[in-house]
Design an enzyme around this catalytic site. Structure first.
Site, short mmCIF file in Angstrom:
data_model
loop_
_atom_site.label_atom_id
_atom_site.label_comp_id
_atom_site.label_asym_id
_atom_site.label_seq_id
_atom_site.Cartn_x
_atom_site.Cartn_y
_atom_site.Cartn_z
N ASP A 1 -22.36 -55.30 2.56
CA ASP A 1 -21.07 -54.93 1.97
C ASP A 1 -19.95 -55.15 3.00
OD1 ASP A 1 -19.25 -54.06 0.13
OD2 ASP A 1 -19.84 -51.94 0.18
N ARG B 1 -12.37 -53.38 3.87
CA ARG B 1 -12.38 -51.93 3.60
C ARG B 1 -13.48 -51.23 4.41
NH1 ARG B 1 -14.19 -54.66 -0.61
NH2 ARG B 1 -16.42 -54.49 -1.01
N ASN B 2 -14.49 -51.99 4.86
CA ASN B 2 -15.58 -51.40 5.63
C ASN B 2 -15.50 -51.71 7.13
OD1 ASN B 2 -16.81 -49.98 3.57
ND2 ASN B 2 -17.95 -51.77 2.86
N ASP C 1 -20.29 -48.64 7.68
CA ASP C 1 -21.02 -48.60 6.41
C ASP C 1 -22.16 -49.60 6.30
OD1 ASP C 1 -19.61 -46.50 5.50
OD2 ASP C 1 -18.29 -47.61 4.18
P1 ATP Z 1 -16.32 -47.45 -0.71
O1 ATP Z 1 -17.17 -46.46 0.00
O2 ATP Z 1 -16.05 -47.06 -2.10
O3 ATP Z 1 -16.75 -48.88 -0.52
P2 ATP Z 1 -14.41 -47.13 1.34
O4 ATP Z 1 -15.29 -47.87 2.30
O5 ATP Z 1 -12.94 -47.34 1.45
O6 ATP Z 1 -14.86 -47.41 -0.13
P3 ATP Z 1 -15.17 -44.70 2.60
O7 ATP Z 1 -16.09 -45.41 3.53
O8 ATP Z 1 -15.68 -43.48 1.93
O9 ATP Z 1 -14.66 -45.59 1.43
O10 ATP Z 1 -13.86 -44.37 3.41
C1 ATP Z 1 -12.68 -43.90 2.78
C2 ATP Z 1 -11.53 -43.95 3.77
O11 ATP Z 1 -11.73 -42.99 4.80
C3 ATP Z 1 -11.43 -45.29 4.49
O12 ATP Z 1 -10.66 -46.19 3.76
C4 ATP Z 1 -10.77 -44.90 5.81
O13 ATP Z 1 -9.37 -44.86 5.67
C5 ATP Z 1 -11.28 -43.49 6.04
N1 ATP Z 1 -12.41 -43.49 6.98
C6 ATP Z 1 -13.71 -43.72 6.70
N2 ATP Z 1 -14.47 -43.61 7.80
C7 ATP Z 1 -13.64 -43.32 8.82
C8 ATP Z 1 -13.82 -43.11 10.25
N3 ATP Z 1 -15.03 -43.18 10.83
N4 ATP Z 1 -12.73 -42.86 10.99
C9 ATP Z 1 -11.50 -42.80 10.41
N5 ATP Z 1 -11.27 -42.99 9.09
C10 ATP Z 1 -12.32 -43.25 8.30
#
Ligand code: ATP
Length: 514
Positions: free
Chosen positions: A364, A368-369, A382
């Site tokens: 993935d 966004r990841n 992720d």
């Molecule tokens: P999906 O999981 O649906 O593919 P996503 O990757 O955006 O979407 P999450 O991984 O749950 O969703 O993260 C959501 C948001 O939280 C991210 O867009 C980011 O802004 C923030 N985030 C996630 N992990 C971290 C981290 N380790 N440090 C700082 N911010 C984070």
């Protein structure tokens, strides 16, 4: 499930850690002898003593960064403090005794990747091993550095190559450091030095043909992370959720919310809370077990989990600027130059090259990841989770219009035949490059998922984004080659991106001889 749980939590076999740099030839361990090897249990402060005959050999290290104790078992120290390693067998955390500084004469655990052998090349404040041209520019351009700031870098992938990079009026100049026939170092043919230290000392006294006299060493702003939150959590990484305080919601994805948190009242972390029922707990634990063993400076480090109750918590390192997608789309994106964009892409390729080496598939990969920290540091996040989610609910990932399947990022063979390989990650990397170059634009902006799949099968590929160098667009096209086996490796992508501006000799400055 109790029995299987115990098996799942067994410590994996110790493996060579590719994330940890092997000692280089140039390094020398300086050893001292301590009379009574202090017991691990002995809390009494023992001052270092002169070398006695027959004493046990201990190695002295110099702290390369500041470290603040996170538990009552570890030691706080500052850059430049010296420490004796008493027991290095735990691997990531060593038992040490501080010789100088705030913890002088105390013993406790220290993160092994914060120290370097005293008087070794790595202990020199100006030596940056494994640093490529673009990365050196990013580091030197950080606002902490002033005119004349410099570093000497060595690249492991280009064995033996050294370069001197200097900040000159807001621009970085690079000089090749050559070893001459008699094994001496020189930036200009007319002056050679036995050691790099002598070379640095000379050009710190006078410019002698360089663009500027060397000033302060480049600040080491990228502090490495310990691989786990503390000595304790290396093995015990199912942690009590009471030890985590959720402070602030950072965002939400389709599987749950993400918070900034504080562990043990000392350590900033990110906490991903997973909606009940989004995945099978055993599957998750199996995957997390593998993820915990992956260590690389361009991968988000998994620290710990809380799986005893719902919602499951995934505790990872915290990244200041959140996701790369948001970063590109917001104001910061507009401040990025092409060289910054390429450097960020190179960082992602470097994290992915590590996963490639471990035979691990992300599944993935998308902006966004990727998470962004200070000074445009990018890390892959992720990884591995997509697999767990997929097993849990295949329907979520079906390649249908309107489902959550990331169709526009996924290679055709993964969509059509469910063939996820490192080569399908390469395809996604090409899309990620497109996102970086378009400051977070949706790929195939005018097409639906269905139209995208159809067009791809007829040989359509996205056009070159505006202002994107042709050479970079060619890299994207290579990632989107129909036959998966013909796509490049991440290792190749990494060096192509890292050396993007470094391929011709004219990109180096000449030290004008007097
Ligand atoms: P999906 O999981 O649906 O593919 P996503 O990757 O955006 O979407 P999450 O991984 O749950 O969703 O993260 C959501 C948001 O939280 C991210 O867009 C980011 O802004 C923030 N985030 C996630 N992990 C971290 C981290 N380790 N440090 C700082 N911010 C984070």
């Amino acid at each position: 499930a109790g029995g299987s749980r115990a098996a799942l939590w067994e410590k994996p076999e110790p493996q060579p850690d590719p994330g940890r740099r092997a000692k280089t030839e140039t390094e020398t361990d300086t050893r001292v002898v301590v009379i009574t090897p202090p017991s691990v249990m002995d809390p009494a402060p023992v001052a270092p003593r002169p070398q006695p005959p027959g004493g046990s050999v201990r190695e002295v290290y110099v702290a390369q960064y500041d470290y603040s104790a996170r538990t009552n078992q570890d030691l706080s120290f500052n850059t430049g403090d010296t420490l004796v390693a008493l027991d290095k067998s735990p691997g990531e955390w060593w038992l040490a005794r501080a010789l100088t500084g705030v913890s002088a004469s105390k013993q406790g655990y220290i993160p092994a990747n914060y120290v370097a052998p005293v008087e070794s090349l790595d202990a020199q404040p100006w030596f940056f091993s494994e640093t490529r041209r673009l990365e050196s520019e990013r580091l030197l351009m950080a606002e902490e550095n002033q005119h004349g700031a410099f570093l000497i870098r060595k690249s492991e992938s280009h064995a033996g190559e050294l370069a001197l990079s200097v900040l000159d009026n807001g621009k970085v100049k690079h000089y090749k450091v050559i070893k001459n026939e008699s094994g001496q170092y020189c930036v200009s043919r007319n002056r050679a030095f036995k050691t790099l230290k002598e070379l640095v000392e000379h050009y710190s006294r006078q410019a002698d043909g360089l663009c500027v006299q060397l000033g302060s060493p480049c600040k080491k702003t990228e502090v490495p992370l310990p691989f786990s939150m503390s000595f304790d959590t290396v093995d015990q990484w199912e942690i009590d959720r009471k030890s985590i305080k959720l402070l602030k919601k950072l965002g939400a994805g389709q599987f749950g919310e993400v918070y900034e948190g504080l562990w043990n009242g000392t350590t900033a972390v990110a906490v991903k809370t997973l909606k009940a029922g989004t995945m099978d707990r055993e599957d998750f634990l199996r995957e997390a077990q593998i993820m915990k063993t992956l260590h690389h400076k361009r991968l988000i480090q998994l620290y710990a989990v809380c799986t005893m109750e719902e919602p499951i918590y995934i505790v990872t390192e915290l990244m200041e600027h959140g996701s790369l997608l948001e970063y590109l789309q917001k104001d910061r994106g507009s401040t990025l130059h092409t060289s910054d964009q390429i450097e960020m892409a190179a960082q992602v390729a470097s994290g992915m090259a590590y996963l490639e080496l471990q035979n691990y598939i992300h599944r993935d990969l998308a902006a966004r990841n990727i998470l962004v920290g200070e000074n445009n540091i990018c890390k892959v996040a992720d990884f591995g989770l997509a697999r767990v989610f997929m097993k849990e609910s295949d329907s979520v990932y079906e390649a249908k219009e309107g489902t959550k399947f990331p169709v526009k990022w996924t290679a055709p063979e993964a969509i059509n035949e469910n063939k996820f390989t490192i080569k399908s990650d390469i395809w996604s990397f090409g899309i990620l490059l497109y996102e970086i170059l378009t400051f977070g634009q949706m790929p195939y902006p005018t097409m639906t998922n269905f139209q995208t799949i159809q067009s791809l099968s007829q040989g359509y590929r996205m056009p070159c984004p505006p202002k994107c160098p042709k050479k970079l667009y060619q890299i994207m096209l290579d990632c989107w080659i129909e036959q998966a086996q013909d796509r490049p490796t991440f290792e190749t992508l990494q060096w192509k991106l890292e050396d993007f501006f470094d391929l011709d000799v004219s990109s180096y400055d000449d030290a004008s001889p007097y």
